[in-house]
Design a protein around this motif. Structure first.
Motif: not given
Length: 538
Positions: A512-516
């Motif tokens: 999720i952090a990477l996709a953000s």
């Protein structure tokens, strides 16, 4: 502000309120084991209580922001604090899980929904646009992070050596102190006439957000598509998808209703045109993702430290202290570097650091804790969160004009609390699903188990596993009459499944952090200092 000696008094009052509202969740997370014991319940039930708190706030924040516009931000802030104090007192005295849920999850959640949008508007109203306002929002963001991170230490010490109930009794005292300090805070009135509340829009927003969060939360019990309980199905499938879809339909109806009222010149719950402001929209997505990751981690990490490693609440809080220290320092320093880092660069760097920190943290999830590696990973995690906390609140508020600060605050804190609710629910769902899958694979493929016992355990796993200490699972097996040698095999597989489940939960948070990073494109990209920036046209 009239005097240099008193110009930061309002920030002290407002910051204390921000710290108070976010403190609860981290206290509850670190006290999970004690809450389970005190109320004779299980981890899944406490997970629901934690999620309902942020769900109630997320569901009512848009309405809270509108109430602030209608009756005055300062007055709404004070009313919300009183409601919050009543809920804290009820929580401190709660004899059952039901009363705990009513006092903490519902009443405190409603109080927070009134406090937070008004707080965002009051910060903007008490500090001039530019560097001073950027620093004020940075401090508020840092205190929010500090509340989440200090909570484990404070709550851990009180829970271990006294009782978690004292934290909530102390909150009642803090509420009274904040109310006393409210005299230093100037109101942030609207330039035009005060709007009226839109009851239909309020009802649609509450129902839509509640259904989405409820569906994700219940996925641990219902399953996502394949039903875990054959008695709870919709057309042969688990209800989760249908509940979430119903929530999205209601939110689509909210969008249509709000736009209709806006076009007719009536007071909508929120001006939908605000969502078309690119920096605000991007900041809202980032706030949602930041809190989803943070609260997901603050649900998974205490489970590892307490349930797997057997640490008490205070020991858990000590090991989470690096997050608090580095987050607070980073969030205070970054606004002073406005000429070096553009907001977009700082946010992207923050999410990148989060990914690295979570992967490092994932590598520490072993039967024996490496304290040095764990401290390094959590310290890095705090730096990443501090970068985000220092930027996103100011970006959201600086993207709109003065009259829209309450509405923007409602959107801002809705995104944050929706992320918090989904973080606990989503990571908890991934963790429980991974636990069952890993345990089934470990037990089903072990030749040391009799076929009969393996089949019985497999049926039990298919109905859903709870995350409990291995010793407690051993006692349950002994009570069921499982021979000690066979029980040892099952417990070995269960212990390994717990580690695999925790790694899956952390990996989901890292993804999720990477996709953000993909939603940061509309954030301000210039390095100009904040005092040169004005509100974006709406």
């Amino acid at each position: 502000m009239t005097g240099s000696g008193t110009r930061w008094l309002p920030l002290l009052t407002l910051g204390a309120a921000q710290f108070l509202v976010v403190l609860d969740t981290s206290v509850m997370n670190v006290s999970i084991s004690q809450l389970v014991a005190d109320f004779d319940t299980d981890v899944t039930t406490i997970q629901r209580v934690i999620t309902v708190y942020t769900m109630v706030m997320a569901a009512f924040l848009l309405t809270g922001g509108k109430i602030g516009d209608a009756v005055g931000r300062r007055r709404t802030f004070a009313i919300g604090l009183v409601v919050y104090g009543v809920g804290s007192l009820m929580t401190a005295l709660a004899p059952t899980v039901a009363v705990l849920t009513l006092g903490w999850s519902v009443i405190e959640g409603l109080g927070g929904a009134l406090v937070l949008p008004a707080l965002a508007a009051l910060v903007g109203g008490n500090y001039a646009a530019g560097r001073e306002r950027a620093l004020a929002y940075g401090v508020v963001g840092a205190l929010a992070g500090a509340g989440i991170a200090v909570g484990p230490l404070l709550g851990g010490w009180v829970t271990t050596y006294l009782t978690w109930r004292l934290v909530f009794a102390g909150e009642v005292v803090l509420v009274l102190l904040i109310l006393a300090g409210l005299r230093s805070v100037h109101d942030a009135p609207l330039d035009g006439p005060r709007p009226r509340l839109d009851p239909v829009g309020a009802a649609l927003s509450v129902l839509g957000i509640a259904l989405v969060v409820l569906g994700v939360l219940q996925s641990t019990t219902w399953g996502w598509l394949r039903p875990r309980d054959p008695e709870v199905t919709v057309l042969g499938f688990a209800p989760t998808f249908f509940v979430v879809a119903a929530g999205l339909v209601v939110l689509a109806l909210l969008r249509a209703w709000v736009r209709r009222r806006e076009e007719a010149g009536q007071d909508p719950l929120i001006r939908w045109s605000l969502t078309a402001v690119p920096p605000l929209r991007s900041a809202l997505w980032c706030l949602l993702a930041q809190n989803l990751v943070l609260l997901g981690l603050f649900f998974a990490i205490p489970l590892y430290l307490q349930v797997v490693l057997g640490l008490d609440a205070f020991q858990t809080g000590l090991r989470l202290l690096p997050i608090s220290a580095t987050m607070l320092v980073t969030a205070l320093v970054v606004p002073r570097l406005a000429g070096l880092l553009a907001p977009r660069q700082a946010v992207r760097l923050g999410f990148g650091i989060l990914v690295v920190a979570i992967l490092w943290l994932l590598a520490t999830v072993e039967p024996e804790l490496d304290d040095a590696a764990f401290a390094g990973a959590t310290a890095l995690l705090g730096i990443g969160m501090g970068l985000l906390a220092a930027q996103l609140g100011n970006i959201a508020q600086s993207s709109v004009g003065e009259d829209d600060r309450g509405a923007a605050g409602g959107l801002q804190y809705t995104a944050q609390n929706l992320g918090s609710s989904l973080g606990t629910a989503f990571v908890g769902s991934v963790l429980i699903a991974a636990l069952g899958g890993a345990a089934a694979r470990g037990i089903g493929g072990d030749p040391r188990l009799t076929a009969d016992l393996a089949g019985q355990v497999g049926v039990a796993i298919s109905r859903g596993l709870d995350f409990v200490p291995v010793g407690q699972a051993g006692s349950a097996l002994a009570a069921a009459g499982v021979p000690p040698d066979q029980a040892a095999v099952v417990l070995e597989a269960y212990a390994e499944a717990q580690l695999q489940a925790l790694r899956a939960g952390l990996l989901a948070a890292a993804a999720i952090a990477l996709a953000s990073v993909l939603v940061t494109g509309a954030l301000p990209a210039t390095r100009a200092r904040e005092e040169q920036a004005g509100p974006a046209p709406v």
